[in-house]
Design a protein around this motif. Structure first.
Motif: not given
Length: 219
Positions: A97-99, A112-118, A144-148
């Motif tokens: 999971g994320h992290g 990176h990320g946790e949820l599907h786009a709406v 559209l996750t931004v990995p930071g």
């Protein structure tokens, strides 16, 4: 398992829709072998990564074929997918999971990320994770996750029921990769592609391109 053929430059090979293959030193990693990708999309892969449960990204038959062909092959994915595979392949399916970070087929992976786009407010959101390989290539799945962190190659979900081109362009602007390469493109017709190429290329601020299934590029 594939033999290690010395130190060779990593390559990315596009498969249909959102499936890609990463290869380095004779080892292969596949992301999202789904129902729109080639029947043998997971064959020959030492590591199989799945971003979420939707059938255009996760096809159980394709993954089972890959795992059965190579007893050393492993899967890394989120819980909703892992629960569908782990009983049949004990010890070979890893839930992440994320992290989280891990190594697969010689690649260092960050999640990176946790949820599907709406898709629509009336449709419950499923979980979704993205994979950053070797700090260079980012596959966001259906979000559209931004990995930071800086990304060299962004795999860009160019056309989906959950996005529009302005969001795709703004995503490229926010991530600021050196280049963006289209994925999630099975729904995009050849007639429409030049429109997307032009607008994303002119407005995204990064080098933008697309690859036909089977095409490869160096990393």
């Amino acid at each position: 398992m594939s033999s290690h053929a010395g130190n060779t430059a990593p390559t990315l090979t596009k498969q249909s829709h959102s499936c890609i293959r990463l290869e380095k030193n004779g080892r292969t990693l596949v992301i999202d072998p789904g129902g729109f990708s080639e029947g043998g999309a997971a064959l020959g892969a030492e590591a199989i990564l799945v971003t979420h449960e939707h059938p255009d990204h996760f096809d159980e038959g394709r993954i089972r074929a890959g795992l059965e062909a190579d007893p050393e092959a492993r899967v890394w994915t989120l819980r909703s997918v892992a629960e569908q595979l782990s009983a049949a392949f004990p010890g070979r399916v890893h839930t992440v999971g994320h992290g989280d970070t891990f190594s697969a087929a010689g690649f260092d992976i960050e999640v990176h990320g946790e949820l599907h786009a709406v898709i629509h407010p009336d449709i419950p959101r499923v979980t979704n994770i993205g994979f950053l390989a070797d700090g260079h290539v980012f596959h966001p799945g259906d979000a559209l996750t931004v990995p930071g962190r800086a990304v060299d190659t962004l795999l860009l979900p160019v056309m989906a029921p959950w996005n529009k081109i302005s969001e795709v362009i703004d995503y490229v602007r926010e991530v600021k990769p050196r280049r963006a390469i289209d994925i999630h493109d099975a729904l995009l017709t050849d007639l429409a592609r030049p429109i997307y190429d032009r607008q994303i290329g002119e407005l995204g601020g990064s080098d933008h391109g697309r690859m036909a299934p089977g095409d490869s590029t160096g990393l």
